[in-house]
Design an enzyme around this catalytic site. Sequence first.
Site, mmCIF file in Angstrom:
data_model
loop_
_atom_site.group_PDB
_atom_site.id
_atom_site.type_symbol
_atom_site.label_atom_id
_atom_site.label_comp_id
_atom_site.label_asym_id
_atom_site.label_seq_id
_atom_site.Cartn_x
_atom_site.Cartn_y
_atom_site.Cartn_z
ATOM 1 N N HIS A 93 -66.128 0.023 1.469
ATOM 2 C CA HIS A 93 -65.795 -0.901 0.239
ATOM 3 C C HIS A 93 -66.088 -2.153 0.755
ATOM 4 O O HIS A 93 -65.532 -3.033 0.254
ATOM 5 C CB HIS A 93 -64.139 -0.601 -0.058
ATOM 6 C CG HIS A 93 -64.004 0.930 -0.592
ATOM 7 N ND1 HIS A 93 -64.235 1.186 -1.588
ATOM 8 C CD2 HIS A 93 -63.088 1.606 0.238
ATOM 9 C CE1 HIS A 93 -63.928 2.651 -1.827
ATOM 10 N NE2 HIS A 93 -63.198 2.668 -0.641
ATOM 11 N N ASP A 128 -71.904 -0.274 2.339
ATOM 12 C CA ASP A 128 -71.973 0.874 1.341
ATOM 13 C C ASP A 128 -73.501 1.139 1.056
ATOM 14 O O ASP A 128 -74.007 2.117 1.041
ATOM 15 C CB ASP A 128 -71.012 0.473 0.341
ATOM 16 C CG ASP A 128 -69.463 0.839 0.578
ATOM 17 O OD1 ASP A 128 -69.036 1.113 1.635
ATOM 18 O OD2 ASP A 128 -68.801 0.700 -0.507
#
Length: 184
Positions: A146, A151
């Site tokens: 996150h 990511d």
Amino acid sequence: MLRFAIVDLETTGGKAENNRVIEVGIVLMDGVEVVNSYHKLVDPGQPIPPFIRGLTGISDEMVSGQPQFSAIADEVYELVKDRIFVAHNVQFDYKFTAAELKRCCIRLDVPRLCTVKLARRVFPGLPSYSLHNLTESLGLPDFNHHRALDDTMAAAEILKMALNKVGEAGVMKEVRNLKTTSKR
């Protein structure tokens, strides 16, 4: 050679109409080679809800003084406009990117590829296709979940593995919206 822009956004919530981007991560790949990366914290112009602070670790203090999306819109558009837009759950990141660009009078309409759908086809039978569980199942290194650039790097590794397994033609079967181009 296929050209990709792997994108991940952290946002103040789940609806592109009401919420705003707080972090942008983009990894550019030509074939399986990473050629560039981009990362920015973004001032959303609204408070970051407690749930989002807890999920991402991004606080109001961290984005205070950072540019608003309008200040980086041209940069983001230039990075993604001539590439296949790739994301883990692409619909979310694409909708937010397109909505933020639209607020700046920039239209985004590029081919899209979802690494969740791609992974389900190329690596069938795994227990979960969430980004964290998928990277674990594929033996990829752990990463800071996150956070946008982390990511995108994880999704880029999944894309590389898929390209190495099924080739460009196999990956292209999952690309959507091929006939359009982005316009300014």
